[in-house]
Design an enzyme around this catalytic site. Structure first.
Site, short mmCIF file in Angstrom:
data_model
loop_
_atom_site.label_atom_id
_atom_site.label_comp_id
_atom_site.label_asym_id
_atom_site.label_seq_id
_atom_site.Cartn_x
_atom_site.Cartn_y
_atom_site.Cartn_z
N GLY A 181 37.46 24.50 -1.80
CA GLY A 181 37.24 23.68 -3.11
C GLY A 181 38.34 23.69 -3.84
N GLY A 183 40.27 20.57 -2.43
CA GLY A 183 40.74 19.89 -2.05
C GLY A 183 40.88 18.31 -3.35
CB CYS A 186 36.85 19.32 -2.53
SG CYS A 186 35.87 20.66 -2.53
#
Ligand code: 5GP
Length: 351
Positions: A181, A183, A186
């Protein structure tokens, strides 16, 4: 339902406290490390920063440049065997040594990596990569790959908790990739509510891995060099970068020139609609998109960015009196700060 009460930290929640130092200059800092692994018979020396295996970032062109600095590139899994064959034929041992072959966990993926590794004895690294490393199917695949490649350096992920790091190492991984999570492109945390603040994930997973003579890669969430320093300071052995290496000439992405001559490049998450359109012909009806597409100013060659990152890391080491990266972890004291304290870096506009 249960609530864990202890506070979990991300990069923006801390700064590193300066310490007295005997170092006279940044040039005295050694960023290269020599690694030996739990299972693999190969050792590796270099600066433990890795270009992410995203299809825009983990390219053969990226590997050529990063290898000249002794950095690693995780090549994306979408190159065909023919493209691998052509690349390997004209590529030096040194570059191949600094390459990580990426794979998914299907039967076809397994057949493909067998072919890729049969093309060159210089390829030593393999990364088994899934968004959610908590499935039994993934763990069995790691076992199967270790049985088939007893000598290779195997990385596997992604997970964010110590018990899963231990399971993957005991199943044959030398290195576990950590991050769910964080990124830059993301949206998993938004779409699913799942995640773990990256710095705490690093600290807890490094502790679990090191206890079993394994290592970890911190994957995702570094948006400035200070974050990379914090990842190493927290105990990560390797740091994987996507967004910080995006928007460069060596990336796989279309350059868009606007009417006033400004250049941009698209960068997208591997679970974004852009990626699914390219690789699987659209978003399947049973799933949602967990990544986004962004337009970044084109930054030219990645070489300048790497100089900047390595210079920044040397400077961090000098501030805490660390002669090398391993010492950086030992000499790191994090101080918790108000997130606002950290945002000062991002809010100032360059001119
Ligand atoms: P960054 O360095 O850009 O912050 O993070 C890069 C990492 O983000 C990648 O190495 C990968 O683990 C993760 N990532 C890439 N694309 C996606 C995506 O579409 N969804 C999610 N959840 N993670 C992604």
């Amino acid at each position: 339902m249960r609530i864990e009460e202890d506070i979990k930290l991300g990069f923006k929640d801390v700064l590193i406290r300066p310490k007295r130092s005997l170092l006279k200059s940044r040039s005295q800092v050694e960023l290269s490390r020599n690694f030996i692994f739990k299972y693999a018979k190969y050792s590796w020396s270099g600066i433990p920063i890795i270009a992410s295996n995203m299809d825009t970032i983990g390219t053969f062109n990226m590997a050529r440049v990063l290898s000249s600095f002794n950095l690693l590139t995780a090549i994306n899994k979408y190159y065909s065997i023919k493209e691998w064959y052509i690349f390997i034929k004209k590529t030096s041992h040194k570059i191949l040594n600094n390459i990580i072959v990426s794979t998914g966990i299907s039967h076809d993926d397994f057949m493909k990596i067998k072919k890729i590794f049969s093309l060159s004895k210089d390829l030593n690294y393999l990364c088994i990569d899934v968004a959610n490393g908590y499935s039994e199917h993934f763990v069995s695949f790691v076992n199967k790959v270790r049985d088939h490649f007893p000598d290779k350096i195997i990385c596997a992920g992604n997970v964010v908790t110590g018990e899963m790091v231990e399971e993957l190492i005991l199943s044959g991984a030398d290195i576990v990739k950590v991050g769910i999570g964080p990124g830059s492109v993301c949206t998993t945390r938004i779409k699913t509510g799942i995640g773990y603040p990256q710095l705490s994930a690093i600290i807890e997973c490094a502790d679990a891995a090191h206890g079993l003579k394994g290592q970890i890669i911190s994957d995702g969430g570094c948006s400035v060099t200070g974050d990379i320093a914090k990842a190493f300071g927290g105990g990560s052995d390797f740091v994987m970068l996507g967004g910080m290496l995006a928007g460069h000439y060596e990336c796989n992405g279309k350059i868009i020139t606007t009417n006033n001559g400004k250049k941009f490049m698209l960068f997208y998450g591997m679970s974004s609609e852009s990626a699914m359109n390219i690789h699987v012909g659209g978003v399947a009806s049973y799933r949602s998109v967990e990544g986004k597409t962004v337009k970044l100013p084109f930054k030219g060659s990645v070489e300048n960015t790497i100089y900047d990152i390595l210079g920044g890391l040397r400077s961090t080491c000098t501030y805490v009196g660390a002669g090398n990266l391993k010492e950086l972890t030992k000499r790191t004291t994090f101080i918790r700060v108000n997130e606002q304290e950290n945002l000062v870096f991002d809010n100032k506009k360059d001119f």
